[in-house]
Enzyme design. Structure first.
Site, PDB file in Angstrom:
ATOM      1  N   TRP A 141       0.818  -1.215   0.000  1.00  0.00           N
ATOM      2  CA  TRP A 141       0.000   0.000   0.000  1.00  0.00           C
ATOM      3  C   TRP A 141       0.850   1.262   0.000  1.00  0.00           C
ATOM      4  CZ3 TRP A 141      -5.003   1.745  -0.115  1.00  0.00           C
ATOM      5  CH2 TRP A 141      -5.202   3.070   0.319  1.00  0.00           C
ATOM      6  N   ASN A 151      -0.012   5.684   0.061  1.00  0.00           N
ATOM      7  CA  ASN A 151      -0.898   6.839  -0.155  1.00  0.00           C
ATOM      8  C   ASN A 151      -0.082   8.123  -0.208  1.00  0.00           C
ATOM      9  OD1 ASN A 151      -1.279   5.931   2.762  1.00  0.00           O
ATOM     10  ND2 ASN A 151      -2.415   7.811   2.952  1.00  0.00           N
ATOM     11  N   ASP A 152      -0.383   9.123   0.577  1.00  0.00           N
ATOM     12  CA  ASP A 152       0.145  10.487   0.384  1.00  0.00           C
ATOM     13  C   ASP A 152       1.663  10.572   0.147  1.00  0.00           C
ATOM     14  OD1 ASP A 152      -2.326  10.606   1.586  1.00  0.00           O
ATOM     15  OD2 ASP A 152      -1.651  11.676   3.360  1.00  0.00           O
ATOM     16  N   GLN A 181       3.397   7.654   2.457  1.00  0.00           N
ATOM     17  CA  GLN A 181       2.675   6.803   3.392  1.00  0.00           C
ATOM     18  C   GLN A 181       2.711   5.381   2.848  1.00  0.00           C
ATOM     19  OE1 GLN A 181       0.405   8.145   6.404  1.00  0.00           O
ATOM     20  NE2 GLN A 181       2.491   8.865   6.160  1.00  0.00           N
ATOM     21  N   ARG A 232      -3.572  17.332  11.998  1.00  0.00           N
ATOM     22  CA  ARG A 232      -2.526  16.549  11.319  1.00  0.00           C
ATOM     23  C   ARG A 232      -1.941  17.245  10.088  1.00  0.00           C
ATOM     24  NH1 ARG A 232      -7.422  13.669  10.848  1.00  0.00           N
ATOM     25  NH2 ARG A 232      -8.207  13.410   8.729  1.00  0.00           N
TER      26      ARG A 232
HETATM   27  N1  DQQ Z   1      -3.451  10.421   4.992  1.00  0.00           N
HETATM   28  C1  DQQ Z   1      -4.358  11.516   5.094  1.00  0.00           C
HETATM   29  C2  DQQ Z   1      -3.660  12.430   6.042  1.00  0.00           C
HETATM   30  C3  DQQ Z   1      -3.038  11.504   7.001  1.00  0.00           C
HETATM   31  C4  DQQ Z   1      -2.612  10.368   6.156  1.00  0.00           C
HETATM   32  C5  DQQ Z   1      -4.651  12.145   3.765  1.00  0.00           C
HETATM   33  C6  DQQ Z   1      -2.761   9.033   6.806  1.00  0.00           C
HETATM   34  O1  DQQ Z   1      -4.520  13.338   6.665  1.00  0.00           O
HETATM   35  O2  DQQ Z   1      -1.952  12.095   7.687  1.00  0.00           O
HETATM   36  O3  DQQ Z   1      -4.806  11.205   2.745  1.00  0.00           O
HETATM   37  O4  DQQ Z   1      -2.360   8.008   5.934  1.00  0.00           O
END
Ligand code: DQQ
Length: 532
Positions: A17, A19-20, A36, A142
């Site tokens: 996986w 993400n960001d 991430q 965050r």
């Molecule tokens: N992904 C979110 C953020 C967070 C992160 C945005 C967690 O707010 O910090 O996609 O994976």
């Protein structure tokens, strides 16, 4: 299993996986991308900071994760954050940690050995956590941005938040980057939005496409505040003025401060973008997460999930009313076999294949010109019709009366049963021409079910005086398109079952009832980038 959806030149880890994007930066001539990353699964969870480096933002070396959940303040995940280059030239990472109660806390990490340009080891500050939330905002706190040093020698940083139902960019200040105090008044908030994730705040020049360092403050600049609005999963932005004496950001007159009708970085599948100033080439680069359209079950079968956009250069349009984005020039190092076509008429109802280009890995630039007599035949768009996505979804790319849809069919199968269309349609509305840019994904996969709602954006160009340009990057399961030289971008995922690898084709098409002129078309096959 066979992996027809893995990309050739869009960054993705070898498996699992992602993400960001987190903390993108350049340090000692090396580009760093953190992200991430869940090292144990193709699904979201147990977030680490994956880490890759590159000399060209195209070919990447993957390193061990830079940050992993290890301490009480991040034991439930090392969430998103940003890089700041400190006065001595070394980087510092601010990131969100989630503790065992799921409280969100801001933390600091610094390189173990700043003389190593690859920065493979990071040390968490003994002062962590360095920012803590209000009791009622424990899960609404965050994603610290890149910090900037004010002329007064004090650091500032913003943190995403929702306060009293308003989307909010909290402001923190520090003299030493370790002790941070929240200011009484946030940098900015909007009562038209809710929780803001991944805020990005940066200056742009009003008369140059060159990028600016985040801390730059002088006349002749504007500031951009980009927020990722969780309510609708949209990255929207405003352009405005930053009063650095009072630390207040005010969007300029006319900018909409919500994700529904505000300006978006991308009108397709795109989230959590983060930009950085590339001091080697004086440009600002922005990268975002593009998630999968398919189900978690399919992610598990293929063993991975999530891509990053191809890095884009970003600057303020001359008119000052929007940002412009364009794939970074390094993409040219991947180009092979140029195909060039000039000055052809695309009759109503016709299409033409762009052959001898690898349809699954390509870069296509096309420019249309529409004679005035043709424009006069444009259909009327009701004045209450103002939602481009809805119009694109209703009208689609199939045969219509009027000017367009015309554009590109990409990831198209031999007999065009399967395709993703990126198209323009021109309408008349209140005595003006309106250009709709759309992406039709209804036929993007005959084999897989997912949300195939079309995307749409209005393009701020005048088709009477300007050519209509479209650039599309195709990479197996992602299609990134730039309309009007990058004034509107639409990214989409596609999972064809026929149009894969050598069976993917590209066509230029016109399904309108009027002819249009293709003034130029250039297409290239793109090589595979090295990621290992
Ligand atoms: N992904 C979110 C953020 C967070 C992160 C945005 C967690 O707010 O910090 O996609 O994976």
């Amino acid at each position: 299993m066979a992996q027809p959806y893995r990309t050739a030149y869009h960054f993705q880890p070898l498996k699992n996986w992602m993400n960001d994007p987190n903390g993108p930066m350049i340090y000692k001539g090396i580009y760093h991308l953190f992200y991430q990353y869940n090292p144990g699964s193709a699904l979201w969870g147990n977030l680490h900071w994956g880490h890759s480096t590159s000399t060209d933002l195209i070919n990447w070396t993957i390193h061990p994760p830079a940050l992993l959940p290890s301490d009480p303040y991040d034991i439930n995940g090392c969430w998103s954050g940003s890089a700041t280059i400190l006065q001595d030239g070394t980087p510092a990472m601010l990131y969100t940690g989630r503790d065992s109660q799921d409280t969100q806390l801001q933390n600091l990490a610094v390189p173990k050995d700043p003389s190593d340009p690859y920065l493979v080891e990071w040390i968490k500050s003994p002062s962590n956590p360095i920012m803590t939330p209000n009791e009622e905002e424990k899960e609404l706190f965050r994603d610290p941005s890149t910090a900037w040093l004010g002329p007064d020698g004090i650091w500032r940083v913003i943190v995403g938040n929702e306060r009293e139902h308003n989307g909010t960019a909290l402001l923190y200040k520090s003299k030493n980057f370790i002790h941070w105090t929240e200011t009484e008044r946030p940098l900015h908030w909007s009562n038209e939005s809710t929780m803001w994730e991944c805020p990005d705040f940066f200056p742009v020049s009003i008369d140059s496409e060159k990028g600016l360092d985040t801390a730059v403050i002088f006349p002749g600049i504007k500031h951009v505040l980009k927020n990722s609005a969780i309510r609708s999963w949209v990255d929207y932005y405003t352009i405005g003025t930053y009063d650095h004496h009072n630390d207040i950001y005010t969007p300029d007159e006319g900018f909409v401060d919500n994700e529904y009708s505000g300006l978006r970085l991308d009108y397709g599948r795109y989230y959590a973008a983060k930009s950085f100033f590339d001091s080697a080439k004086n440009r600002r680069i922005i990268i975002a997460w593009v998630n999968e359209s398919t189900s978690p079950e399919i992610d598990i079968i293929k063993g991975w999930s999530g891509l990053q956009t191809f890095p884009r250069e970003i600057w303020l349009d001359r008119a000052g009313k929007q940002l412009v984005q364009w794939p970074i020039e390094e993409i040219e190092t991947l180009r092979l076999n140029q195909v060039e076509i000039q000055n052809i008429t695309l009759e109503a109802g016709s299409k033409r294949e762009i052959s001898s280009v690898t349809g699954a890995q390509a870069d296509v630039e096309i420019s249309f010109s529409i004679p005035l007599a043709v424009l006069e035949q444009a259909e009327v768009l009701e004045s209450n019709s103002t939602n481009p996505q809805e119009i694109a979804n209703q009208s689609g790319s199939s045969t219509n009366t009027g000017v367009g849809p015309f554009g590109l069919l990409v990831l198209a199968s031999n007999n065009i049963e399967e395709y993703t269309a990126v198209f323009f349609r021109i309408f008349k509305q209140n005595d003006k021409f309106v250009v709709l840019m759309g992406c039709d994904q209804k036929r993007s996969s005959l084999g897989l079910e997912y949300d195939k709602t079309n995307y749409g954006a209005f393009l701020d160009i005048d088709p009477v005086t300007e050519k209509l340009s479209l650039r599309t990057l195709i990479d197996h399961s992602i299609v990134e398109s730039f309309g009007g030289g990058g004034k509107a971008c639409i990214t989409t995922r596609a999972y064809p079952t026929l149009a894969i690898n050598d069976n993917a084709h590209i066509f230029v098409f016109n399904n309108g009832s009027q002819h249009v002129e293709v003034s130029s078309l250039n297409a290239w096959s793109l090589k595979q980038a090295q990621i290992n």
